[in-house]
Design an enzyme around this catalytic site. Structure first.
Site: not given
Ligand code: AMP
Length: 122
Positions: A33-34, A91, A104
């Site tokens: 995760d970023i 989520n 995810h």
């Molecule tokens: P959610 O709130 O469950 O949709 O989580 C989305 C997740 O995606 C968050 O934890 C973000 O930090 C992660 N995220 C968004 N963009 C990226 C990316 N380019 N690479 C890795 N993780 C990401």
């Protein structure tokens, strides 16, 4: 909700955006995760175009479902997270504050994760 082929995880799957891959097979991609919420925070996504768990559980093939579940288990194992433990979380929709409309599975590990979840405002 219709699947948006330009969501960020679709773009990662197409190789348009870099990611820190930890595992990949026919059915799933796992990457860091970023914006990690725990010392280890990995996302495992299906390669198919599914908006959410609701969509995936209803529409994915048995092979895709098995593939994703096995990938999550393998990733957690390979990260060394089985002991002392890890948490998986997905989520789904607005109340869960799902931000990216491609299913995810979050894998959290590397610290005491506390008990379950904290509702907004508490
Ligand atoms: P959610 O709130 O469950 O949709 O989580 C989305 C997740 O995606 C968050 O934890 C973000 O930090 C992660 N995220 C968004 N963009 C990226 C990316 N380019 N690479 C890795 N993780 C990401």
């Amino acid at each position: 909700m219709a699947y948006d082929p330009n969501n960020i995880f679709a773009r990662i799957l197409r190789g348009e955006i870099p990611n820190k891959t930890v595992y990949e097979d026919e059915y799933a991609l796992a990457f860091h995760d970023i914006n990690p919420q725990t010392p280890t925070h990995v996302l495992v996504i299906p390669k198919g175009a599914y908006v959410s768990f609701a969509d995936f559980s209803a529409e994915a093939s048995d092979a895709e479902i098995v593939g994703l579940v096995r990938a999550v288990g393998k990733v957690a194992r390979d990260l060394g997270a089985e002991h002392p433990g890890y948490r998986i979380l997905t989520n789904n929709g607005a109340d869960a504050r799902q931000e990216v409309p491609h299913l995810h599975v979050h894998v959290f590990a590397g610290t005491d994760l506390g008990r379950m979840i904290k509702p907004a405002g508490k």
